[in-house]
Scaffold this motif. Sequence first.
Motif, PDB file in Angstrom:
ATOM      1  N   LEU A  32     136.772 -23.590  19.960  1.00  6.78           N
ATOM      2  CA  LEU A  32     135.649 -23.254  19.084  1.00  6.78           C
ATOM      3  C   LEU A  32     135.583 -21.738  18.962  1.00  6.78           C
ATOM      4  CD1 LEU A  32     132.715 -25.450  20.488  1.00  6.78           C
ATOM      5  CD2 LEU A  32     133.931 -25.803  18.345  1.00  6.78           C
ATOM      6  N   LYS A  78     129.667 -27.941  24.155  1.00  2.56           N
ATOM      7  CA  LYS A  78     129.144 -29.007  23.290  1.00  2.56           C
ATOM      8  C   LYS A  78     127.939 -29.670  23.936  1.00  2.56           C
ATOM      9  CE  LYS A  78     133.121 -30.361  20.530  1.00  2.56           C
ATOM     10  NZ  LYS A  78     134.036 -31.453  20.210  1.00  2.56           N
ATOM     11  N   VAL A 129     135.162 -26.288  26.150  1.00  8.05           N
ATOM     12  CA  VAL A 129     134.574 -26.890  24.949  1.00  8.05           C
ATOM     13  C   VAL A 129     133.593 -28.017  25.288  1.00  8.05           C
ATOM     14  CG1 VAL A 129     135.083 -28.252  22.870  1.00  8.05           C
ATOM     15  CG2 VAL A 129     136.343 -26.138  23.319  1.00  8.05           C
ATOM     16  N   ALA A 181     134.869 -24.967  14.455  1.00 10.12           N
ATOM     17  CA  ALA A 181     135.967 -25.583  15.210  1.00 10.12           C
ATOM     18  C   ALA A 181     137.285 -25.102  14.616  1.00 10.12           C
ATOM     19  CB  ALA A 181     135.869 -27.097  15.134  1.00 10.12           C
TER      20      ALA A 181
END
Length: 152
Positions: A120, A141, A137, A114
């Motif tokens: 990221l 995730k 993101v 991160a």
Amino acid sequence: MKLFLNIDKALKETRVTIEGPELDENIQELIDFIYGREQQFLIGKKGEMQHILKPDDIHYFHTENDHIIAVTETDSFILKEKLYELEAMLPSKKFIRLSKSVIANLNQLSHFEASFNGTLCVYFKSGKKEYVSRTYVPAIKEALKLNRRKVE
């Protein structure tokens, strides 16, 4: 979910019908699997040579000088397809958008970190890296299930 299988020698070709009240994640996974089986290869150009590329061998696709580049562990190839066409034809459980200009093969990711600005940085098994823009993101995730549990 109920499954019906009808083997009929009178049929000329295979027909798949999916029925449901809505297009949910399970149905989308079935569709991706079926289309993923059909998409056996892509054609990439390097110099004057045309190369047959298996999607599983491609680490990521990115835009460069109005071209779409497929990056493998050892080489890069120019494709004719547009990024949005690749996104539609490749299985969504294996390939995910990292930014407006990059689609990655989840199976070729090695690790990530991160950054302070909410993005990221993902690293591929080849050692190459790309950045996930803030817009994408949450999707990455979810795909990587990063929000499982907080470690204390």
